[in-house]
Scaffold this active site. Sequence first.
Site, PDB file in Angstrom:
ATOM      1  N   ARG A   1       0.736  -1.066   0.033  1.00 41.64           N
ATOM      2  CA  ARG A   1      -0.083  -0.078   0.066  1.00 41.64           C
ATOM      3  C   ARG A   1       0.931   1.261  -0.084  1.00 41.64           C
ATOM      4  O   ARG A   1       0.062   2.589  -0.039  1.00 41.64           O
ATOM      5  CB  ARG A   1      -1.105  -0.102   1.178  1.00 41.64           C
ATOM      6  CG  ARG A   1      -2.056  -1.068   0.685  1.00 41.64           C
ATOM      7  CD  ARG A   1      -3.301  -0.935   1.657  1.00 41.64           C
ATOM      8  NE  ARG A   1      -2.918  -1.886   2.854  1.00 41.64           N
ATOM      9  CZ  ARG A   1      -2.912  -2.964   3.199  1.00 41.64           C
ATOM     10  NH1 ARG A   1      -3.241  -3.636   2.175  1.00 41.64           N
ATOM     11  NH2 ARG A   1      -2.502  -3.562   4.420  1.00 41.64           N
TER      12      ARG A   1
ATOM     13  N   ALA B   1      -2.930 -12.572  10.577  1.00 48.15           N
ATOM     14  CA  ALA B   1      -3.731 -13.178  11.548  1.00 48.15           C
ATOM     15  C   ALA B   1      -4.878 -14.468  11.046  1.00 48.15           C
ATOM     16  O   ALA B   1      -5.199 -14.988  11.920  1.00 48.15           O
ATOM     17  CB  ALA B   1      -4.887 -11.945  12.218  1.00 48.15           C
ATOM     18  N   GLU B   2      -4.777 -14.696   9.934  1.00 44.97           N
ATOM     19  CA  GLU B   2      -5.331 -15.871   9.432  1.00 44.97           C
ATOM     20  C   GLU B   2      -4.591 -17.181   9.488  1.00 44.97           C
ATOM     21  O   GLU B   2      -5.004 -17.926   9.187  1.00 44.97           O
ATOM     22  CB  GLU B   2      -5.986 -15.810   7.654  1.00 44.97           C
ATOM     23  CG  GLU B   2      -7.307 -15.047   7.763  1.00 44.97           C
ATOM     24  CD  GLU B   2      -7.262 -13.433   8.222  1.00 44.97           C
ATOM     25  OE1 GLU B   2      -6.330 -12.887   7.967  1.00 44.97           O
ATOM     26  OE2 GLU B   2      -8.482 -13.489   9.067  1.00 44.97           O
TER      27      GLU B   2
ATOM     28  N   ASP C   1     -14.055 -12.600  11.831  1.00 49.84           N
ATOM     29  CA  ASP C   1     -13.176 -11.812  11.142  1.00 49.84           C
ATOM     30  C   ASP C   1     -13.136 -10.324  11.023  1.00 49.84           C
ATOM     31  O   ASP C   1     -13.011  -9.675   9.809  1.00 49.84           O
ATOM     32  CB  ASP C   1     -13.003 -12.329   9.654  1.00 49.84           C
ATOM     33  CG  ASP C   1     -11.923 -11.868   8.898  1.00 49.84           C
ATOM     34  OD1 ASP C   1     -10.680 -11.513   9.527  1.00 49.84           O
ATOM     35  OD2 ASP C   1     -11.632 -12.058   7.497  1.00 49.84           O
TER      36      ASP C   1
ATOM     37  N   LYS D   1     -14.694  -3.445   9.953  1.00 46.63           N
ATOM     38  CA  LYS D   1     -15.375  -4.330   9.288  1.00 46.63           C
ATOM     39  C   LYS D   1     -16.703  -4.655   9.968  1.00 46.63           C
ATOM     40  O   LYS D   1     -17.543  -5.141   9.142  1.00 46.63           O
ATOM     41  CB  LYS D   1     -14.475  -5.657   9.096  1.00 46.63           C
ATOM     42  CG  LYS D   1     -13.614  -5.509   8.044  1.00 46.63           C
ATOM     43  CD  LYS D   1     -12.513  -6.534   8.044  1.00 46.63           C
ATOM     44  CE  LYS D   1     -12.729  -7.808   7.276  1.00 46.63           C
ATOM     45  NZ  LYS D   1     -11.807  -8.998   7.238  1.00 46.63           N
TER      46      LYS D   1
ATOM     47  N   CYS E   1      -7.391 -23.814  -1.012  1.00 42.71           N
ATOM     48  CA  CYS E   1      -7.080 -23.451  -2.229  1.00 42.71           C
ATOM     49  C   CYS E   1      -8.010 -22.264  -2.582  1.00 42.71           C
ATOM     50  O   CYS E   1      -7.441 -21.514  -3.456  1.00 42.71           O
ATOM     51  CB  CYS E   1      -7.426 -24.669  -3.542  1.00 42.71           C
ATOM     52  SG  CYS E   1      -6.731 -26.388  -2.964  1.00 42.71           S
TER      53      CYS E   1
ATOM     54  N   CYS F   1      -6.955 -18.339  -2.762  1.00 43.82           N
ATOM     55  CA  CYS F   1      -6.372 -17.705  -3.830  1.00 43.82           C
ATOM     56  C   CYS F   1      -7.250 -18.198  -5.291  1.00 43.82           C
ATOM     57  O   CYS F   1      -7.179 -17.261  -6.045  1.00 43.82           O
ATOM     58  CB  CYS F   1      -4.889 -18.590  -3.854  1.00 43.82           C
ATOM     59  SG  CYS F   1      -3.706 -17.382  -2.995  1.00 43.82           S
TER      60      CYS F   1
HETATM   61 CA    CA Z   1      -8.819 -10.816   8.611  1.00 46.86          CA
END
Ligand code: CA
Length: 709
Positions: free
Chosen positions: A144, A205-206, A327, A354, A632, A635
């Site tokens: 970014r 964090a994932e 999340d 979020k 999978c 992505c």
């Molecule tokens: Ca997240």
Amino acid sequence: MISILAITLVLVGAAGCRSKSNSAATAQESATPANVDASRLINADQQPGNWMSYGRTYSEQRFSPLKQINDQNVGQLALAWYVDLDTRRGQEGTPIVVDGVMYFTTAWSKVFAVKAATGEKLWSYDPKVPPEWAVNACCDVVNRGVAVWEGKVFVGTLDGRLVALDAASGRPVWEILTIDAHFPYTITGAPRVVKGKVLIGNGGAEYGVRGYISAYDAASGKMVWRFYTIPGDPSQPYESPVLEKAAKTWTGPPRKLASGGTVWDSVSYDPDLDLVYFGVGNGTPWDRHARSPQGGDNLFLSSVVALKADTGEYVWHYQETPGDAWDFDSAESIVLADLTINQSPRKVLLHAPKNGFFYVLDRATGELISAKPYTAVSWATGIDLKTGRPNENPQARYEVGKGAPVAPGPPGGHSWHSMSFSPHTRLVYLPVQETGFLYKSDEHFQKKAIGYNVGIDFVAGGMPQQPEVKKAILGTIKGHLSAWDPIQQREIWRVDRQSPVNGGLLSTAGNLVFQGTAQGNLEAYRADNGQKLWSADAQSGIVAAPITYTANGEQYVAVLAGWGGVFPLAAGEAALSSGRAQNVSRLLAFKLNSKASLPSLPPFTPPQLNPPKSIATAATIHRGETLFQPLCSPCHGDVAVGGGVLPDLRYSGSLDNDQWFEIVLKGQLKQAGMVSFDKDLSHDDAAAIRAYVVFRANQSLPQPASAPK
Ligand code: CA
């Protein structure tokens, strides 16, 4: 997941970085490039022709006092120059402009310096991120932007380094590793420089990393302080007294492994209060039962935190989603403003995380002033102003065997796509996402140190294939640009968007708001009433935010175009149906009455689906689906529908031959970022995944509308 299975290599095109311009103007380069210090940054409004930090000012308002381009003449805004980029991955960067030179980053953490008047290249820097590190990135290999300070340009790289470059030459001055490279940390956010210290966080964090933000001395690269967002290994001493308190909000057996809370995007600074503010991401796993079995708020997940700039000492926090299970990162843009609320002047912090609520906090104390939903929200009915806590809907908590449909979904009501606040209209311009998701605990969840592992049953959450159901769901996934009054906490005007994900915002004293769209336009609206005034075809979906600056006395608007980020990678059909099929990554700059134009796009021929027959048993296909969805799809897209950036595996040329196993298990395409998954998958597993993809390709055949446009 994070696999790049098919044979189309999209990582690096052959174009290189070349600039084209029809302007002979020369930029007003200063003798010392990027000669930015505390005084210049604090007084950025006195030199509005520059854009010297990520959000232009420390307040991150992304409002420009420039008004040469305004609501009367924006119709004459036209392309001045453009630079083709050497990648077709997502572009999320905000360029920096100082004294006639523009510094920007592209995918894979590359840095470029060009003349701000012409786009003429001055230098470039490639940190040579190992392609296989892409497997650690939840959300594309994006970056970014840079920060600048006293002749240096700072970039955080995807593989966790912080690099200081000489602003004159682009050559590295110092480089430090900000992470423990045994863990899948990534850096995609832009550094900020406060009082000679470079502030940088990270993502992951994932994947089970432990979040923190660090401050490094800009001159030497020496670490000055680090603030961990969550308590660590309980067998070790707490790093600070506040973490000892935070540990009491976590339950269950001692956590040997880290549990999220990454600081992956927003950082802002109030020089008067001398406080640094940042937002903290979600926990690992998302499912709180698996993370903190007896409940608990899990500080400082999903919180805004204020620290002393010199020491990193904790001052206050406000947790927006206690005990988050959805999340709900709070890493989204933090904007500082001075507002009069109930006849009193207040120094406030504006935040739209979020979770779907718009928060106004007192930024000296962290006190909640107001909070209202800015998009459809079902997980809570409101925020209690006395306690500052959400009135949570009990139906929003899910478990094994009991799913919960919740709005917003994991993309959130608003993500990193920057919002803007105009002190002229006193409105926040917010790129809103309308999303939802069926959350359900993964009954096979096992905590592991490395890899995407969030405890969610992604088969239950996948897109249903019954045509009417699918059509109804896709109809609800959209977005809008909202002009939000933070004092009244209500929307004043909006522009509907086909896709939930679009570009970040810029507002100006010319009574203008600029935003790029998933469909590939850069658009301008009247800031006061939302009337559409101008649009330009960028030939590529835009997710980044525009900036504005002057060079040789002329005002420019510039934006990075390039479709990418988490939504086109993971959202499958929702991304494919709302984005633009072709992706041409570019930096574009516009000014009044200019005459440059983009070359016309080559005609786009949609690829034809030609899969082998699906002969596997239903049990094998189901097994493949249960492997594909968590591993999978992040992505290659939900239920094996690619979103237009990484390969759509239904079109893979290895569905009927053993190259599939060379790629999936032996890393044949690791140079393109598709690492071997032999640690996660047996040969039988890989075959089952292929059987599922073949099944999905055949299932897609009679529905031409689902093929890429
Ligand atoms: Ca997240």
